[in-house]
Write a protein that holds these residues in place. Structure first.
Motif, PDB file in Angstrom:
ATOM      1  N   LEU A  39       0.814  -1.206   0.000  1.00 34.71           N
ATOM      2  CA  LEU A  39       0.000   0.000   0.000  1.00 34.71           C
ATOM      3  C   LEU A  39       0.852   1.263   0.000  1.00 34.71           C
ATOM      4  CD1 LEU A  39      -2.953  -0.825   2.430  1.00 34.71           C
ATOM      5  CD2 LEU A  39      -3.024  -0.621  -0.063  1.00 34.71           C
ATOM      6  N   ASP A  40       0.538   2.139  -0.939  1.00 38.48           N
ATOM      7  CA  ASP A  40       1.169   3.453  -1.069  1.00 38.48           C
ATOM      8  C   ASP A  40       2.666   3.378  -1.375  1.00 38.48           C
ATOM      9  OD1 ASP A  40      -1.304   4.696  -0.468  1.00 38.48           O
ATOM     10  OD2 ASP A  40      -0.927   4.438   1.673  1.00 38.48           O
ATOM     11  N   GLN A  41       3.141   2.192  -1.781  1.00 40.36           N
ATOM     12  CA  GLN A  41       4.549   2.061  -2.156  1.00 40.36           C
ATOM     13  C   GLN A  41       4.717   1.521  -3.577  1.00 40.36           C
ATOM     14  OE1 GLN A  41       7.392   0.522   0.777  1.00 40.36           O
ATOM     15  NE2 GLN A  41       5.769   0.604   2.336  1.00 40.36           N
ATOM     16  N   GLY A  42       3.970   0.470  -3.921  1.00 39.38           N
ATOM     17  CA  GLY A  42       4.106  -0.059  -5.265  1.00 39.38           C
ATOM     18  C   GLY A  42       3.851  -1.548  -5.343  1.00 39.38           C
ATOM     19  N   LEU A  43       4.344  -2.160  -6.410  1.00 37.72           N
ATOM     20  CA  LEU A  43       4.081  -3.562  -6.709  1.00 37.72           C
ATOM     21  C   LEU A  43       5.376  -4.361  -6.680  1.00 37.72           C
ATOM     22  CD1 LEU A  43       1.846  -2.950  -9.864  1.00 37.72           C
ATOM     23  CD2 LEU A  43       1.102  -3.014  -7.464  1.00 37.72           C
ATOM     24  N   CYS A  44       5.247  -5.649  -6.338  1.00 40.04           N
ATOM     25  CA  CYS A  44       6.431  -6.512  -6.338  1.00 40.04           C
ATOM     26  C   CYS A  44       5.973  -7.963  -6.396  1.00 40.04           C
ATOM     27  CB  CYS A  44       7.284  -6.264  -5.089  1.00 40.04           C
ATOM     28  SG  CYS A  44       6.469  -6.736  -3.543  1.00 40.04           S
ATOM     29  N   LEU A  45       6.926  -8.868  -6.400  1.00 34.13           N
ATOM     30  CA  LEU A  45       6.643 -10.296  -6.268  1.00 34.13           C
ATOM     31  C   LEU A  45       7.063 -10.735  -4.874  1.00 34.13           C
ATOM     32  CD1 LEU A  45       7.904 -11.646  -9.721  1.00 34.13           C
ATOM     33  CD2 LEU A  45       5.546 -11.156  -9.030  1.00 34.13           C
ATOM     34  N   GLY A  46       6.312 -11.673  -4.322  1.00 36.68           N
ATOM     35  CA  GLY A  46       6.644 -12.191  -2.999  1.00 36.68           C
ATOM     36  C   GLY A  46       6.788 -13.697  -3.044  1.00 36.68           C
ATOM     37  N   THR A  47       7.935 -14.195  -2.592  1.00 43.76           N
ATOM     38  CA  THR A  47       8.182 -15.633  -2.528  1.00 43.76           C
ATOM     39  C   THR A  47       7.978 -16.104  -1.094  1.00 43.76           C
ATOM     40  OG1 THR A  47       9.835 -15.461  -4.297  1.00 43.76           O
ATOM     41  CG2 THR A  47       9.850 -17.476  -2.961  1.00 43.76           C
ATOM     42  N   ILE A  48       7.147 -17.111  -0.905  1.00 47.49           N
ATOM     43  CA  ILE A  48       6.865 -17.597   0.446  1.00 47.49           C
ATOM     44  C   ILE A  48       8.109 -18.265   1.030  1.00 47.49           C
ATOM     45  CG2 ILE A  48       5.486 -19.170   1.862  1.00 47.49           C
ATOM     46  CD1 ILE A  48       3.210 -18.849  -0.089  1.00 47.49           C
ATOM     47  N   GLU A  49       8.563 -17.725   2.154  1.00 48.92           N
ATOM     48  CA  GLU A  49       9.673 -18.345   2.886  1.00 48.92           C
ATOM     49  C   GLU A  49       9.151 -19.297   3.953  1.00 48.92           C
ATOM     50  OE1 GLU A  49      13.392 -15.303   2.599  1.00 48.92           O
ATOM     51  OE2 GLU A  49      11.965 -14.916   4.239  1.00 48.92           O
ATOM     52  N   SER A  50       8.063 -18.919   4.613  1.00 45.08           N
ATOM     53  CA  SER A  50       7.448 -19.787   5.614  1.00 45.08           C
ATOM     54  C   SER A  50       5.960 -19.467   5.679  1.00 45.08           C
ATOM     55  CB  SER A  50       8.093 -19.594   6.989  1.00 45.08           C
ATOM     56  OG  SER A  50       7.913 -18.263   7.447  1.00 45.08           O
ATOM     57  N   LEU A  51       5.164 -20.480   6.012  1.00 48.23           N
ATOM     58  CA  LEU A  51       3.714 -20.304   6.054  1.00 48.23           C
ATOM     59  C   LEU A  51       3.125 -21.187   7.136  1.00 48.23           C
ATOM     60  CD1 LEU A  51       1.092 -19.160   4.812  1.00 48.23           C
ATOM     61  CD2 LEU A  51       1.118 -21.071   3.200  1.00 48.23           C
ATOM     62  N   THR A  52       2.495 -20.544   8.124  1.00 47.70           N
ATOM     63  CA  THR A  52       1.789 -21.262   9.180  1.00 47.70           C
ATOM     64  C   THR A  52       0.358 -20.742   9.231  1.00 47.70           C
ATOM     65  OG1 THR A  52       2.275 -19.675  10.955  1.00 47.70           O
ATOM     66  CG2 THR A  52       3.955 -21.355  10.485  1.00 47.70           C
ATOM     67  N   LYS A  53      -0.437 -21.307  10.111  1.00 43.69           N
ATOM     68  CA  LYS A  53      -1.830 -20.878  10.240  1.00 43.69           C
ATOM     69  C   LYS A  53      -1.951 -19.457  10.803  1.00 43.69           C
ATOM     70  CE  LYS A  53      -3.813 -24.717   8.845  1.00 43.69           C
ATOM     71  NZ  LYS A  53      -4.663 -24.793   7.638  1.00 43.69           N
ATOM     72  N   SER A  54      -0.868 -18.923  11.338  1.00 43.18           N
ATOM     73  CA  SER A  54      -0.924 -17.588  11.942  1.00 43.18           C
ATOM     74  C   SER A  54      -0.040 -16.557  11.260  1.00 43.18           C
ATOM     75  CB  SER A  54      -0.523 -17.664  13.423  1.00 43.18           C
ATOM     76  OG  SER A  54       0.793 -18.174  13.563  1.00 43.18           O
ATOM     77  N   ALA A  66       3.311   1.484  -9.070  1.00 44.48           N
ATOM     78  CA  ALA A  66       1.968   1.089  -9.484  1.00 44.48           C
ATOM     79  C   ALA A  66       1.458   2.078 -10.526  1.00 44.48           C
ATOM     80  CB  ALA A  66       1.037   1.066  -8.282  1.00 44.48           C
ATOM     81  N   GLN A  67       0.432   1.694 -11.263  1.00 41.96           N
ATOM     82  CA  GLN A  67      -0.174   2.623 -12.209  1.00 41.96           C
ATOM     83  C   GLN A  67      -0.990   3.669 -11.446  1.00 41.96           C
ATOM     84  OE1 GLN A  67      -2.169   1.090 -15.637  1.00 41.96           O
ATOM     85  NE2 GLN A  67      -0.772  -0.634 -15.881  1.00 41.96           N
ATOM     86  N   PRO A  68      -1.028   4.885 -11.943  1.00 46.42           N
ATOM     87  CA  PRO A  68      -1.790   5.933 -11.238  1.00 46.42           C
ATOM     88  C   PRO A  68      -3.286   5.737 -11.401  1.00 46.42           C
ATOM     89  CG  PRO A  68      -0.887   6.785 -13.288  1.00 46.42           C
ATOM     90  CD  PRO A  68      -0.318   5.409 -13.125  1.00 46.42           C
ATOM     91  N   GLN A  69      -4.013   5.905 -10.311  1.00 49.21           N
ATOM     92  CA  GLN A  69      -5.470   5.882 -10.394  1.00 49.21           C
ATOM     93  C   GLN A  69      -5.924   7.111 -11.166  1.00 49.21           C
ATOM     94  OE1 GLN A  69      -4.205   4.776  -6.872  1.00 49.21           O
ATOM     95  NE2 GLN A  69      -6.013   3.721  -6.105  1.00 49.21           N
ATOM     96  N   TRP A  70      -6.972   6.958 -11.981  1.00 50.15           N
ATOM     97  CA  TRP A  70      -7.166   7.948 -13.044  1.00 50.15           C
ATOM     98  C   TRP A  70      -8.557   8.564 -13.131  1.00 50.15           C
ATOM     99  CZ3 TRP A  70     -10.512   6.627 -17.143  1.00 50.15           C
ATOM    100  CH2 TRP A  70     -10.934   5.293 -17.149  1.00 50.15           C
ATOM    101  N   PHE A  71      -9.473   8.215 -12.260  1.00 56.27           N
ATOM    102  CA  PHE A  71     -10.784   8.865 -12.318  1.00 56.27           C
ATOM    103  C   PHE A  71     -11.383   9.030 -10.925  1.00 56.27           C
ATOM    104  CE2 PHE A  71     -11.796   4.361 -12.495  1.00 56.27           C
ATOM    105  CZ  PHE A  71     -12.936   4.234 -11.717  1.00 56.27           C
ATOM    106  N   ASN A  72     -12.303   9.998 -10.829  1.00 57.22           N
ATOM    107  CA  ASN A  72     -13.053  10.257  -9.603  1.00 57.22           C
ATOM    108  C   ASN A  72     -14.530  10.002  -9.860  1.00 57.22           C
ATOM    109  OD1 ASN A  72     -10.679  11.395  -8.297  1.00 57.22           O
ATOM    110  ND2 ASN A  72     -11.032  13.228  -9.527  1.00 57.22           N
TER     111      ASN A  72
END
Length: 235
Positions: A39-54, A66-72
């Motif tokens: 949020l408010d920074q941009g886009l990237c790829l994320g590779t899962i290093e670890s994954l638990t239920k929490s 990110a692309q600029p939002q363009w309408f109101n």
């Protein structure tokens, strides 16, 4: 969920709904790679290093813009179910601001809907942002008890959807500059009355017709934005 939404760049997800989605729907495992929106920074790829239920820990790639939002949107308030659709899907299309207000035929009580409470509103916006996977910020959401047309008087390229209009977006395409946000005014479920439209006209909004049919609020938004995207030529 086309993009995982991260609120910061530490790569750690603890949101139980997102983690449940990763297990149950995405069938995620360590080593899997996903699109991420910080949020408010941009886009990237994320590779899962670890994954638990929490907790899920991701190794993030370099962040790209990110692309600029363009309408109101300036929208006559409608039923909560309609409002939820507007919040989510307008965000997916690239809304920069969504301004709900009580039009003449709107039900005033809709402005007090729980959909505008912070947590619920954010949930719909985040769902829309995740679906898009190309924008990086949540749109500003505002509510108003009165027609706010006057506050847009100094804003360029603004349009009101009007069944009685004689021009469409194609007719006006040469005058639209997509480097500057486009502002669209859309009526509530029962539509605008002539006084609503006159107030927008006085503030410089130009009437446009997007269909000969009477559309639902959310469908009018989708149709108008889709027509503008085609002219914009983003594809």
């Amino acid at each position: 969920m086309n993009s995982l939404i991260l609120k910061n760049s530490d790569g750690i997800i603890t949101d139980s709904k997102i983690i449940a989605h990763m297990f149950e729907t995405l069938k995620a495992n360590p080593g899997d790679v996903f699109k991420c929106t910080i949020l408010d920074q941009g886009l990237c790829l994320g590779t899962i290093e670890s994954l638990t239920k929490s907790e899920c820990k991701l190794k993030l790639s370099e962040i790209s813009p990110a692309q600029p939002q363009w309408f109101n949107l300036v929208v006559g308030i409608s039923r909560p179910q309609t409002t939820k659709k507007v919040l989510e899907h307008a965000t997916t299309f690239g809304a920069k601001k969504i301004h709900f207000f009580k039009a003449a035929l709107s039900e005033k009580s809709y402005l007090d809907s729980k959909v505008f409470e912070s947590a619920e509103c954010e949930e719909h916006l985040l769902a829309g942002l995740s679906q898009a996977a190309i924008y990086g910020s949540l749109p500003i959401v505002k509510t108003d008890k009165y027609n706010p047309a006057d506050s847009y008087a100094d804003i360029p390229q603004k349009f009101i959807l009007d069944l009685n209009a004689t021009e469409n977006f194609l007719d006006l395409s040469s005058s639209i500059n997509f480097d500057t946000p486009v502002t669209l005014a859309i009526g509530p479920e029962r539509g605008f009355i002539s006084e609503d439209i006159a107030r927008f006209h006085a503030a410089g909004f130009k009437s446009v017709k997007i269909s000969s049919s009477i559309l639902r609020v959310e469908h009018a938004i989708y149709s108008a934005v889709s027509q503008l995207e085609l002219i914009r030529g983003r594809y």
